[in-house]
Design an enzyme around this catalytic site. Structure first.
Site, mmCIF file in Angstrom:
data_model
loop_
_atom_site.group_PDB
_atom_site.id
_atom_site.type_symbol
_atom_site.label_atom_id
_atom_site.label_comp_id
_atom_site.label_asym_id
_atom_site.label_seq_id
_atom_site.Cartn_x
_atom_site.Cartn_y
_atom_site.Cartn_z
ATOM 1 N N TYR A 144 0.777 -1.150 0.063
ATOM 2 C CA TYR A 144 -0.034 -0.013 0.068
ATOM 3 C C TYR A 144 0.839 1.203 0.018
ATOM 4 C CZ TYR A 144 -3.587 3.535 1.500
ATOM 5 O OH TYR A 144 -4.257 4.477 1.608
ATOM 6 N N ASP A 239 9.712 3.512 -1.156
ATOM 7 C CA ASP A 239 8.464 3.984 0.070
ATOM 8 C C ASP A 239 8.884 3.494 1.384
ATOM 9 O OD1 ASP A 239 6.301 4.618 1.332
ATOM 10 O OD2 ASP A 239 4.846 3.425 0.193
ATOM 11 N N LYS A 267 5.259 9.529 8.430
ATOM 12 C CA LYS A 267 5.048 8.791 9.766
ATOM 13 C C LYS A 267 6.025 9.339 10.851
ATOM 14 C CE LYS A 267 1.986 5.980 8.431
ATOM 15 N NZ LYS A 267 0.752 6.076 8.590
#
Length: 429
Positions: A144, A239, A267
């Protein structure tokens, strides 16, 4: 545990928000039941609206590597707010944040701040297309990378064919430029490049996938991928939104020796605030406006409060260097959970990478999304609720991972293992 007020809040939320939530995974759709509503957090845990205290292994889905309401975070946020919450113009705190990012990710010669991981990956892909003059991209099933249209794509009819939309609202025109391949499948990778390599702008890769459980990459898979990207002049986008500062002191690409052209971060680098970034080699990044023709903008990008918190967190992490201890604790935790599962005759695969942990109800490690789909997700759901009733908050989905913070103590881990033992007994009765 009594969660009457959470139930009341969820009932009220369903009259206001789609599904009663503002992100689908919060709705407990993967485990059943109703979500817990957080009221306050401190250290390694939080309290819900009814005053129940939980040890938190979700930690806002990863950013809270220093736990809830750490004084470094609260002091930085309070000081920044007093100076103004938003300007829509440059502020010097952005430079400080960028310097903090480069301590851990020196390969980011130039970068751009954005507000979310989705923005970071979406923008990196647009830049890759603009830089290469190509349209095609490769992603891997189960990984994802945010909810931008070109990434919400299901595999096509063959391993090397372009994909089809996996969500209503995603056009066929958008998805036809995306190839979806099985993770860790070298032959599928080679076939895709053989057939389409000259039109592939980028491969986007989460080196240690964390949204289909915790999956480890095969060394030959990474080697072949790196070689193919270099041979076909296809950009490799790492990513690291979730894995950055979690799998290793820097990124997962550092741990596995991968050399990406672009890196997406989020994050932890925002310290729990809406902040993300992407960057890479100067020659590629210079294609972004205002220096180049690839347009990307954001009114709130580099928000001074978020940037101040992110900078403070990165500076604290650079000084304290808690990564080895976090890795040791997570490895110990999942090993002990695996041990009590085995003693109760429960088939569970537990593993860790840095401060990330995985619990999958299957026999043996998963290598790709299909393997994780075959896991016993009903068993995970029962386990989740048994742990929740014992004050242990795990991810409400068997496809997600555990996160550890510097605030989790040895006593917290002991309590978690004891709760897991009792939960395994309960789900096998």
């Amino acid at each position: 545990m009594i969660r009457k007020r959470s139930h009341e809040a969820f009932t009220a939320a369903r009259a206001r928000f789609v599904g009663g939530v503002n992100s689908p995974v919060r709705a407990f759709g993967g485990v059943g039941g109703e979500p817990v509503f957080a009221n306050s957090g401190s250290g390694a845990g939080f309290e819900d609206l009814d005053g129940n205290r939980y040890l938190d292994y979700v930690l806002s889905w990863g950013p809270l590597i220093m736990g809830h309401a750490h004084q470094v975070v609260t002091r930085a946020a309070t000081a920044a707010v007093k100076n103004g919450t938003s300007f829509g113009m440059p502020s010097a705190i952005e430079n400080r944040l960028a310097d903090g990012i480069r301590v851990f990710f020196p390969e980011l010669e130039r970068m751009r701040l954005v507000n979310s991981g989705t923005e970071a990956t979406m923008s990196a892909l647009r830049l890759a297309r603009g830089y290469t003059g190509r349209d095609g991209i490769v992603k891997f099933a189960g990984c994802y990378h945010g909810h931008s249209d070109s990434l919400l794509v299901a595999a096509g009819s063959g391993l090397a064919t372009f994909g089809t939309p996996s969500s209503p609202g995603v056009t066929a025109g958008t998805s036809q430029d995306t190839i979806v391949l099985p993770f860790n499948d070298v032959e599928a990778l080679r076939e895709a490049f053989s057939r389409h390599g000259d039109r592939l702008a980028a491969v986007i890769l989460e080196i240690v996938p964390c949204n289909m459980g915790l999956i480890f990459p095969d060394p030959d898979f990474l080697d072949v991928l790196q070689s193919l990207c270099q041979s076909y002049n296809t950009l490799l986008i790492a990513d690291e939104v979730l894995t950055g500062l979690r799998v290793a002191r820097g990124g997962a690409y550092h741990r596995y020796g991968v050399q990406p052209d672009l890196v997406a971060l989020g994050k932890v680098v925002g310290g729990g605030f809406p902040l993300a970034a992407y960057g890479g080699r100067r020659e590629i990044m210079s294609h972004l406006a205002p220096e180049g023709p690839v347009y990307q903008a954001g009114t709130l990008s580099g928000n001074p409060v978020a940037a101040a918190v992110g900078a403070a967190v990165l500076e604290w992490l650079a000084i304290e260097d808690p990564f080895a201890e976090l890795e040791r604790k997570m490895a110990d935790l999942v090993s002990r959970i695996a041990g009590v599962a085995e003693s109760r005759g429960v088939k569970v695969q537990c593993q860790s990478a840095g401060s990330l942990g995985g619990i999958a109800f299957r026999n043996g490690p998963a290598r790709n999304f299909a393997d994780m789909q075959a896991a016993d997700h009903d068993a995970y759901s029962r386990f989740f609720h048994e742990m929740l009733d014992r004050g242990i908050y795990l991810a409400p989905s068997g496809y997600e991972v555990l996160f550890l913070s510097t605030e989790h103590t040895s006593e917290d881990l002991e309590r978690t293992v004891t709760a897991a033992d009792e939960a395994f007994v309960a789900i096998t009765d």
